[in-house]
Design a protein around this motif. Structure first.
Motif, PDB file in Angstrom:
ATOM      1  N   LEU A 124       0.818  -1.240  -0.061  1.00 52.97           N
ATOM      2  CA  LEU A 124      -0.098   0.005  -0.204  1.00 52.97           C
ATOM      3  C   LEU A 124       0.818   1.181  -0.013  1.00 52.97           C
ATOM      4  N   MET A 126       0.891   5.554   0.693  1.00 52.74           N
ATOM      5  CA  MET A 126      -0.171   6.692   1.287  1.00 52.74           C
ATOM      6  C   MET A 126       0.004   7.716   0.458  1.00 52.74           C
ATOM      7  N   MET A 150       3.666   2.053   2.721  1.00 47.15           N
ATOM      8  CA  MET A 150       3.317   1.825   3.959  1.00 47.15           C
ATOM      9  C   MET A 150       4.298   0.462   4.348  1.00 47.15           C
ATOM     10  N   CYS A 171      -9.107   5.830   7.087  1.00 41.81           N
ATOM     11  CA  CYS A 171      -8.227   5.973   5.706  1.00 41.81           C
ATOM     12  C   CYS A 171      -8.831   5.051   4.889  1.00 41.81           C
ATOM     13  N   VAL A 173      -9.170   2.856   1.440  1.00 43.18           N
ATOM     14  CA  VAL A 173      -7.918   2.160   0.323  1.00 43.18           C
ATOM     15  C   VAL A 173      -8.869   2.052  -0.978  1.00 43.18           C
ATOM     16  N   LEU A 214      -5.064   5.618   0.873  1.00 41.45           N
ATOM     17  CA  LEU A 214      -4.142   4.502   0.539  1.00 41.45           C
ATOM     18  C   LEU A 214      -4.409   4.017  -0.544  1.00 41.45           C
TER      19      LEU A 214
END
Length: 220
Positions: A124, A126, A150, A171, A173, A214
């Motif tokens: 992932l 950010m 990440m 957050c 994704v 993300l």
């Protein structure tokens, strides 16, 4: 395509589109219609596809991976459902009562063994902020750095009624930086995957205004 260029078969509109897309380094629309979401140029797309095939090949021949490359799944929601189903069967808990807690690990790429419950995931990025390795919270991006890789994240299934509240940023994704998608026949979005609660030391609105999210893959 080679036969069409040589004149052995008719150059249809679809083949012509494939030809022109390859000339400019773009993923042909014929491929994109059957593909996972991607905004990568053709060269990077092919490299990413090969990496995905290699990930599943190693899974088949070497056994269940210690850390799952979450970006490599075509239908990521099915993987998440599988993780919760395994937990529900093991502890005899209705799957409707389950949710995920999240722990960002110290390791960036690998772990020595699989967790007792849940799964470790990697891959992932950010956008709009960065993950502070020192303070274990979301922090402001460094100058001229748009994305931050990440560390490994532990997805821990559990009974949502037992979860404790903490100061976190919910957050989202997404599979691509487009941050938009359509509902598929399964009822899931073609782009949104899930939301991960990440620790913060400022208000959640601060990161909402930053548009922090993300991403499973970058555009390059």
């Amino acid at each position: 395509m080679q036969k069409a260029i040589k004149g052995l078969v008719v150059m249809s509109a679809e083949l012509e589109d494939v030809f022109h897309s390859m000339m400019v380094g773009k993923v042909p629309s014929m491929w994109a219609a059957k593909s996972y979401p991607s905004l990568k140029p053709l060269g990077s797309y092919v490299s990413d596809l090969i990496a995905r095939i290699q990930f599943f090949k190693e899974w088949i021949f070497s056994g269940i991976p210690t850390v799952f490359w979450i970006s490599g799944f075509y239908f990521t929601q099915s993987f998440l459902t599988g993780v919760t189903q395994n937990y529900a069967r093991r502890y005899k808990i209705p799957i409707d009562h389950l949710g995920f807690e999240f722990t960002v690990m110290n390791s960036e790429n690998s772990m020595s063994k699989r967790p007792d419950t849940g799964a470790y995931v990697r891959g992932l990025f950010m956008e709009g902020a960065r993950w502070s390795r020192e303070d274990k919270v979301i922090a402001e991006s460094h100058s001229k750095i748009l994305y931050d890789t990440m560390p490994i994240i532990w997805l821990k299934p559990g009974d949502e009624s037992n979860f404790t509240e903490a100061q976190t940023y919910v957050c989202p994704v997404y599979k691509t930086s487009a941050r938009r998608g359509t509902l598929s026949t399964t009822g899931h979005s073609t782009n949104y995957v899930l939301s991960i609660d990440l620790p913060i030391n400022v208000t959640q609105n601060h990161w909402i205004n930053r548009g922090v999210a993300l991403l499973c893959q970058l555009d390059d």
